[in-house]
Motif scaffolding. Structure first.
Motif, PDB file in Angstrom:
ATOM      1  N   ILE A  91      10.503  11.084  -7.608  1.00 37.35           N
ATOM      2  CA  ILE A  91      11.623  10.572  -6.521  1.00 37.35           C
ATOM      3  C   ILE A  91      10.859  10.066  -5.317  1.00 37.35           C
ATOM      4  O   ILE A  91      10.215  10.573  -4.543  1.00 37.35           O
ATOM      5  CB  ILE A  91      12.368  11.822  -6.076  1.00 37.35           C
ATOM      6  N   SER A  92      11.176   8.572  -5.188  1.00 35.67           N
ATOM      7  CA  SER A  92      10.684   8.073  -4.128  1.00 35.67           C
ATOM      8  C   SER A  92      11.472   7.680  -3.082  1.00 35.67           C
ATOM      9  O   SER A  92      12.770   6.830  -3.372  1.00 35.67           O
ATOM     10  CB  SER A  92      10.109   6.441  -4.736  1.00 35.67           C
ATOM     11  N   ARG A  93      11.127   8.003  -1.937  1.00 33.09           N
ATOM     12  CA  ARG A  93      12.161   7.583  -0.538  1.00 33.09           C
ATOM     13  C   ARG A  93      11.331   7.705   0.649  1.00 33.09           C
ATOM     14  O   ARG A  93      10.362   8.456   0.580  1.00 33.09           O
ATOM     15  CB  ARG A  93      13.390   8.919  -0.467  1.00 33.09           C
ATOM     16  N   TYR A  98      14.310  12.459   2.294  1.00 33.21           N
ATOM     17  CA  TYR A  98      14.005  13.387   1.185  1.00 33.21           C
ATOM     18  C   TYR A  98      15.149  14.806   1.617  1.00 33.21           C
ATOM     19  O   TYR A  98      15.285  15.023   2.543  1.00 33.21           O
ATOM     20  CB  TYR A  98      12.880  13.941   1.035  1.00 33.21           C
ATOM     21  N   THR A  99      15.859  14.936   0.447  1.00 41.18           N
ATOM     22  CA  THR A  99      16.732  16.254   0.787  1.00 41.18           C
ATOM     23  C   THR A  99      16.030  17.506   0.159  1.00 41.18           C
ATOM     24  O   THR A  99      15.142  17.441  -0.646  1.00 41.18           O
ATOM     25  CB  THR A  99      18.161  15.967  -0.001  1.00 41.18           C
ATOM     26  N   HIS A 101      17.488  19.256  -1.962  1.00 42.00           N
ATOM     27  CA  HIS A 101      17.510  19.189  -3.409  1.00 42.00           C
ATOM     28  C   HIS A 101      16.376  18.456  -4.178  1.00 42.00           C
ATOM     29  O   HIS A 101      15.908  18.824  -5.257  1.00 42.00           O
ATOM     30  CB  HIS A 101      18.786  18.395  -3.908  1.00 42.00           C
ATOM     31  N   ASP A 102      15.877  17.252  -3.406  1.00 47.72           N
ATOM     32  CA  ASP A 102      14.892  16.651  -3.980  1.00 47.72           C
ATOM     33  C   ASP A 102      13.503  17.396  -3.977  1.00 47.72           C
ATOM     34  O   ASP A 102      12.869  17.389  -4.952  1.00 47.72           O
ATOM     35  CB  ASP A 102      14.323  15.322  -3.215  1.00 47.72           C
ATOM     36  N   THR A 105      13.897  20.160  -6.617  1.00 46.50           N
ATOM     37  CA  THR A 105      13.852  19.507  -8.150  1.00 46.50           C
ATOM     38  C   THR A 105      12.339  19.103  -8.447  1.00 46.50           C
ATOM     39  O   THR A 105      11.804  19.396  -9.561  1.00 46.50           O
ATOM     40  CB  THR A 105      14.497  18.257  -8.207  1.00 46.50           C
ATOM     41  N   MET A 106      11.613  18.501  -7.523  1.00 49.15           N
ATOM     42  CA  MET A 106      10.278  18.253  -7.676  1.00 49.15           C
ATOM     43  C   MET A 106       9.352  19.354  -8.055  1.00 49.15           C
ATOM     44  O   MET A 106       8.501  19.383  -8.789  1.00 49.15           O
ATOM     45  CB  MET A 106       9.664  17.463  -6.478  1.00 49.15           C
ATOM     46  N   LEU A 152       6.559  13.148  -1.546  1.00 47.93           N
ATOM     47  CA  LEU A 152       7.005  14.449  -2.723  1.00 47.93           C
ATOM     48  C   LEU A 152       5.866  14.123  -3.893  1.00 47.93           C
ATOM     49  O   LEU A 152       5.228  14.766  -4.227  1.00 47.93           O
ATOM     50  CB  LEU A 152       8.463  14.471  -2.912  1.00 47.93           C
TER      51      LEU A 152
END
Length: 245
Positions: A91-93, A98-99, A101-102, A105-106, A152
């Motif tokens: 997940i790239s942001r 980043y949330t 949830h992100d 998940t990671m 992340l």
């Protein structure tokens, strides 16, 4: 060459699919894992559902899934020689975007999804005289890139790279090799096929190339057959971790 038994997580698509296919093609036994049973069955159809294939669906972030993988593999094939921890998300942001949830998940897929199977593999392989544990991480965790905001993945997969080294030292006396393959940009369906996007991706490596899935498969097969390589983070990235260009 002795037939080996291999667990591949995240095996229903992409890099995991190709890794499982490579082991099946050379006659090894493969235990293929993914979250969805339906996705695994579709993959098995593409592999022609060989006798040396066992499908085990389940969330790899759960310790019960790791337990089931090894229990069923042992019942069907006798033992597990190789674990390829391929399941992962990227997940790239920008960091501010980043949330929660992100983050969860990671940590679930990448960290727990490595830890529980590796923990079980260490116990199982010690009892059977050795084996191989591999993780698929990320080249950007070795060398962050200002053009790809990815705190992340850098944090979690960077941690996995160091965990591989630590585990390699811990398990060396048991004959268990522990390594990671760190892909750069690899051409898979997750990347846009738009020509402009592909050109931009090529420019992320000094060789101005995008890798292909076979490049990762080749690295996995080399490590699977080596008895003198452990604690290595093998970058397969067109040189993107070599420095500034």
């Amino acid at each position: 060459m002795k037939t080996k038994s291999v667990i591949v997580t995240g095996a229903s698509s992409g890099i995991g699919f190709a890794i499982a296919q490579a082991f099946l093609s050379r006659g090894d036994n493969v235990v293929a894992n993914a979250r969805s049973r339906l996705d695994l069955e579709k993959a098995a159809e593409e592999w022609d559902s060989p006798e040396n294939l066992l499908l085990v669906a389940g969330d790899i972030a759960l310790p019960d899934t790791a337990e089931t993988l090894f229990t069923e593999a042992e019942a069907r094939f006798g033992q597990v020689d190789i674990l390829v921890n391929n399941a992962g998300v990227f997940i790239s942001r920008p960091v501010a975007d980043y949330t929660e949830h992100d983050v969860e998940t990671m940590l679930a897929v990448n960290m727990k999804g490595f830890f529980y199977p590796a923990q079980k593999a260490a116990e199982h392989m010690r009892a059977h005289g050795g084996g191989h544990i591999m993780a698929i991480t990320a080249a950007i965790a070795m060398q962050p890139n200002i053009d790809v905001p990815a705190l992340l993945p850098v944090m979690v997969k960077g941690g996995l790279n160091h965990a591989v080294k630590g585990l390699a030292l811990e398990l060396a006396d048991a004959g268990i090799m522990v390594n990671a393959i760190a892909p750069g940009i690899i051409a898979t369906p997750m990347h846009s096929q738009d020509p402009q996007t592909l050109e931009a991706l090529k420019n992320m490596a000094p060789t101005h190339q995008v890798g292909n899935v076979q490049d990762i498969v080749n690295a996995v097969m080399y490590l699977a057959d080596s008895q003198f390589v452990t604690g290595t983070i093998m970058a397969v990235d067109g040189g993107s971790t070599a420095g500034k260009w």
